[in-house]
Design a protein around this motif. Structure first.
Motif: not given
Length: 218
Positions: A211-215
């Protein structure tokens, strides 16, 4: 002018817009389903921790401490241990491994930091070999490693050490006569409890990393 507008409207990529909107909708739906899956994984890990509390006789130990003559000493000892170990493992070690992962630009930084710091958390209990049952101590190392990954979830979810310290304190709150005697529990039952805690916690942390990578990409 109206005819010119109608004529130019034929050249607008209507199909492309619809396909793009549909693709965006499907991607958003897939991300939502992933998020639900990771939340459910975290809840299952929490349920397993509650089971571990019950199977580990934590409520019984707390009552014994409350009604013992050494209530104050047992409480202060368990609280001091929880504060010190959480500050070192979920504080210093976890932050250090996260910063190291950011410096190296590695993927799944949070998951790796959680595993490394939890492993060190488990290894710290090897000192219980002094005067302790070796089999019970090695079981304790495995259990604390598994529980440590869940404590990382509490750490990052609340952005603080309060809940990890509280849970750690409850597990450490035992009668004074048992505090220096590490006993061997039913190995099969404890493995059935703590192994899912470890696996579910890692799955949840992987989801947070993704999720952090997608953000970042967005």
């Amino acid at each position: 002018m109206q005819k010119l507008g109608q004529k130019n409207s034929r050249f607008l990529p209507q199909g492309g817009i619809k396909r793009g909107a549909q693709a965006h909708f499907l991607q958003a739906r897939a991300e939502q389903q992933k998020l639900i899956f990771y939340v459910q994984t975290g809840m299952l890990a929490l349920i397993m921790v509650i089971v571990a509390i019950l199977v580990g006789n934590v409520p019984k130990n707390i009552l014994q401490v409350v009604y013992s003559h050494y209530f104050l000493i047992s409480t202060i000892g368990a609280l001091a241990s929880a504060i010190l170990e959480e500050s070192v493992t979920r504080g210093l070690f976890l932050s250090g491994f996260i910063n190291l992962g950011m410096y190296e630009g590695s993927s799944y930084k949070l998951t790796k930091a959680a595993v490394y710091s939890s492993f060190l958390f488990g290894i710290l209990h090897i000192f219980n070999l002094v005067g302790g049952n070796p089999q019970a101590v090695f079981q304790q190392i495995l259990y604390t490693f598994s529980l440590g990954t869940f404590l990382v979830i509490l750490r990052i979810t609340t952005n603080g050490l309060g809940l990890p310290i509280l849970l750690h304190f409850l597990f450490d709150l035992v009668p004074l006569k048992n505090s220096t005697n590490v006993e061997s529990n039913n190995r099969g039952v404890m493995l059935l409890i703590f192994t899912p805690i470890l696996i579910l916690s890692i799955f949840y942390l992987i989801g947070v990393d993704r999720q952090l990578s997608n953000n970042k990409v967005d």
